[in-house]
Every structure is written in structure tokens, then in C-alpha cells.
Design an enzyme around this catalytic site. Structure first.
Site, mmCIF file in Angstrom:
data_model
loop_
_atom_site.group_PDB
_atom_site.id
_atom_site.type_symbol
_atom_site.label_atom_id
_atom_site.label_comp_id
_atom_site.label_asym_id
_atom_site.label_seq_id
_atom_site.Cartn_x
_atom_site.Cartn_y
_atom_site.Cartn_z
ATOM 1 N N HIS A 116 -7.362 -2.479 10.081
ATOM 2 C CA HIS A 116 -8.656 -3.129 9.813
ATOM 3 C C HIS A 116 -9.486 -3.217 11.098
ATOM 4 O O HIS A 116 -9.761 -4.322 11.574
ATOM 5 C CB HIS A 116 -8.426 -4.551 9.269
ATOM 6 C CG HIS A 116 -7.586 -4.656 8.039
ATOM 7 N ND1 HIS A 116 -7.018 -5.838 7.601
ATOM 8 C CD2 HIS A 116 -7.226 -3.715 7.113
ATOM 9 C CE1 HIS A 116 -6.346 -5.634 6.474
ATOM 10 N NE2 HIS A 116 -6.442 -4.352 6.167
ATOM 11 N N GLU A 140 -17.225 13.118 22.133
ATOM 12 C CA GLU A 140 -15.845 13.487 21.796
ATOM 13 C C GLU A 140 -15.560 13.473 20.294
ATOM 14 O O GLU A 140 -14.612 14.107 19.838
ATOM 15 C CB GLU A 140 -14.849 12.558 22.508
ATOM 16 C CG GLU A 140 -14.858 11.142 21.960
ATOM 17 C CD GLU A 140 -13.670 10.301 22.440
ATOM 18 O OE1 GLU A 140 -13.815 9.086 22.465
ATOM 19 O OE2 GLU A 140 -12.620 10.854 22.783
ATOM 20 N N GLU A 192 0.820 -1.221 0.000
ATOM 21 C CA GLU A 192 0.000 0.000 0.000
ATOM 22 C C GLU A 192 0.853 1.269 0.000
ATOM 23 O O GLU A 192 0.345 2.351 0.275
ATOM 24 C CB GLU A 192 -0.948 0.012 1.216
ATOM 25 C CG GLU A 192 -1.871 -1.174 1.337
ATOM 26 C CD GLU A 192 -2.929 -1.293 0.226
ATOM 27 O OE1 GLU A 192 -2.938 -0.467 -0.702
ATOM 28 O OE2 GLU A 192 -3.717 -2.248 0.301
ATOM 29 N N HIS A 234 -2.674 2.596 8.296
ATOM 30 C CA HIS A 234 -3.799 1.827 7.750
ATOM 31 C C HIS A 234 -4.000 0.589 8.598
ATOM 32 O O HIS A 234 -3.036 -0.093 8.969
ATOM 33 C CB HIS A 234 -3.502 1.424 6.297
ATOM 34 C CG HIS A 234 -4.424 0.384 5.761
ATOM 35 N ND1 HIS A 234 -5.783 0.603 5.597
ATOM 36 C CD2 HIS A 234 -4.214 -0.901 5.367
ATOM 37 C CE1 HIS A 234 -6.343 -0.502 5.118
ATOM 38 N NE2 HIS A 234 -5.412 -1.420 4.970
ATOM 39 N N HIS A 292 -13.029 -3.027 4.104
ATOM 40 C CA HIS A 292 -11.592 -3.302 4.162
ATOM 41 C C HIS A 292 -10.955 -2.716 5.432
ATOM 42 O O HIS A 292 -10.416 -3.449 6.246
ATOM 43 C CB HIS A 292 -10.896 -2.776 2.900
ATOM 44 C CG HIS A 292 -9.426 -3.034 2.882
ATOM 45 N ND1 HIS A 292 -8.744 -3.389 1.752
ATOM 46 C CD2 HIS A 292 -8.490 -2.990 3.867
ATOM 47 C CE1 HIS A 292 -7.465 -3.583 2.042
ATOM 48 N NE2 HIS A 292 -7.289 -3.325 3.317
HETATM 49 O O1 2HA Z 1 -0.822 -4.820 4.151
HETATM 50 O O2 2HA Z 1 -3.752 -4.280 4.929
HETATM 51 O O3 2HA Z 1 -4.463 -3.380 2.570
HETATM 52 C C1 2HA Z 1 -1.978 -5.568 4.154
HETATM 53 C C2 2HA Z 1 -3.141 -4.714 3.981
HETATM 54 C C3 2HA Z 1 -3.508 -4.361 2.617
HETATM 55 ZN ZN ZN Z 2 -5.619 -3.431 4.499
#
Ligand code: 2HA
Ligand code: ZN
Length: 271
Positions: A141, A169, A116, A139, A210
Site C-alpha cells: 500500500h 528511469e 489475497e 502486494h 488500495h
Molecule cells: O493482507 O493488504 O489487500 C492485507 C491486504 C489486503
Molecule cells: Zn492490500
């Protein structure tokens, strides 16, 4: 030369990766972080003239030439970062051509940065224009945020509004709101460009079904933004199927934002 494993920026990456793994947000190789470093600080720990190898970036990041980043590795597990920093992390500098990364440390097993990286570097470029102190793109999840994208409309205003309503908040922590992208193929320049476009307006960008991106001037700020969205998304998922008796009214959200003197997205309230 000081020991790179004792560098504060390496320690920060170590602790945030372990923390995020234990939040349950970064299963397997999920998640990635890039953190722009100060060249003089890095030079206390590494010979910055010694390039181990070069790795193509896959697009032109000429706005970032000479900038140094510590970045999580592709295919690597956040779970394992604390046990082997030099394999799971790497320090790269964007080379003079703008399209190559010079590896200064890490990816010891011959690895490379996260798939990414385009989304990260394109987001850095945009956020730096809005805030020259921005350093981190993160990033991950987060479970409830993802759950929410299964059942909520994927619209910047509606999504932000629902999150703001969940706890007081939220509008204080991200008065600029949340950008939402529809489901897209990940790991390519297209999603990178779409993410960076949202980063023109938002420090938080949800990737439907995602994960989420957060931007900040340091690890704490990027993490804190994501953690606050996730808390609100958890509340939403806990109450989604129950009758709602109380809510924070838009007049009240406005009152909070104004009492904190915030430059909030007025167009995201229905007043
Ligand atoms: O790196 O989260 O979006 C693994 C991920 C891809
Ligand atoms: Zn990811």
C-alpha cells in the site's frame, strides 16, 4: 537438515517485510508476498514429505500443482515478521487436487496464508506463461501511489504516461507500463481474476484506492518495480498543484526507450 531460519529465502522475506514496513507502505496487516521456491533448495531445510496440515485455497490452481511458495500470513503484520518468522510466514505446496495447500512450515499459531492468495496464485500462473523465471508476486500500500489514485484518471495508458513523465528511469524500469484496476472488493477470486488479466500485459497492477501489485523473477525485481512507481507518484503528488514549466516530451521518452533497446508500449505515447 539445515536450520530453516537461516535459509536465504526466509531471510529475504524477513528483510523485505521489515523494509516495506519502514517505507510506511504496510500499516497493520497491509500487504502480502508470495515467493515460489525451488523444491531441492527447500528440501535442504525441511522434510518436504511431512505435511503439517492442509488448507483449502478457494479456487483451482491446477497449473501450480506441486509448486512450493513462502507466503505471508493472513492478519499478520509486516512489522512483526522479523520477530517471529514461523508465526508470520508459511511454506505451502499446492496439492495434487489443485485446490488445497499443504503446509510444510510456519503459520505456527494455526494461521493461514494471506486472504489475497487467489490474486497471487492467479498472477503467478499468468506471469509464468510470459516469463518462466517469474517467482515473486508482491502486494503493498505505497502512500503516494494511493494518493495519486484519488486524483488521477484510472486508465492504463494515462496513468502509465503520467508516471513515465515524472522521471527518466521509469520507462526504462517498466517499459511494459502499469495496469490500473478500479476500486473493487479485495480478498476474493473476482479481484484475483481481474488482477491476473492485467498481469497478461503488465508486471505492475495498481488497485485504485488500495495498493499495488508487482511481479518479478526475484524479491529485488518486484520490490524495485513498486519502489520506482512510488518514487514517481511521490514526484507527481509534490508537483501536482504547481505550474509545470518542464516535462519529458513523448519524443524524448521514445528516444530513451530506443537508446536502451526496450520493447516499450508505443501505444502509450502520443506520437
Ligand atoms: O493482507 O493488504 O489487500 C492485507 C491486504 C489486503
Ligand atoms: Zn492490500
Amino acid at each position: 537438515m539445515k536450520d530453516i531460519l537461516s535459509a536465504p529465502f526466509v531471510k529475504e522475506m524477513q528483510s523485505v517485510c521489515s523494509n516495506m514496513y519502514r517505507q510506511g507502505w504496510d500499516e497493520r496487516n497491509g500487504g502480502n508476498i508470495s515467493y515460489m521456491l525451488d523444491e531441492t533448495e527447500v528440501a535442504e531445510y525441511l522434510d518436504i514429505n511431512k505435511v503439517i496440515r492442509t488448507i483449502p485455497i478457494g479456487f483451482n490452481a491446477s497449473e501450480l500443482i506441486g509448486k512450493i511458495f513462502i507466503v505471508t500470513g493472513t492478519g499478520k503484520y509486516f512489522k512483526n515478521v522479523e520477530y517471529d518468522l514461523e508465526t508470520n510466514l508459511g511454506i505451502i505446496r499446492i496439492a495434487e487436487d489443485g485446490t488445497t495447500a499443504e503446509l510444510l512450515w510456519g503459520y505456527r499459531d494455526g494461521g493461514r496464508f494471506t486472504s489475497e492468495l487467489p490474486a497471487h496464485l492467479m498472477s503467478h500462473i499468468v506471469r509464468l506463461k510470459h516469463d518462466p523465471n517469474n517467482r515473486v508476486i508482491m502486494h503493498t500500500h505505497p502512500t503516494y501511489t494511493l494518493a495519486m489514485t484519488h486524483i488521477h484518471e484510472l486508465d492504463d495508458k494515462k496513468f502509465t504516461h503520467t508516471i513515465w513523465e515524472m522521471c527518466t528511469e521509469c520507462i526504462v524500469v517498466f517499459p511494459d507500463g502499469i495496469g490500473v484496476l478500479p476500486w473493487m472488493v479485495c480478498g476474493n477470486n473476482e479481484i484475483g481474476e481481474a488482477t491476473a488479466k492485467k498481469m497478461e500485459e503488465f508486471r505492475l497492477v495498481v488497485w485504485a484506492l488500495h495498493g499495488i501489485y508487482g511481479a518479478g523473477k526475484n524479491i529485488d525485481e518486484a520490490f524495485g518495480l513498486i519502489e520506482t512507481v512510488e518514487k514517481a507518484a511521490k514526484l507527481y503528488m509534490l508537483i501536482a498543484q504547481m505550474p509545470h514549466i518542464n516535462t519529458i516530451l513523448d519524443t524524448e521518452l521514445k528516444a530513451v526507450a530506443e537508446s536502451f533497446g526496450l520493447n516499450y508500449r508505443k501505444d502509450f505515447l502520443n506520437l
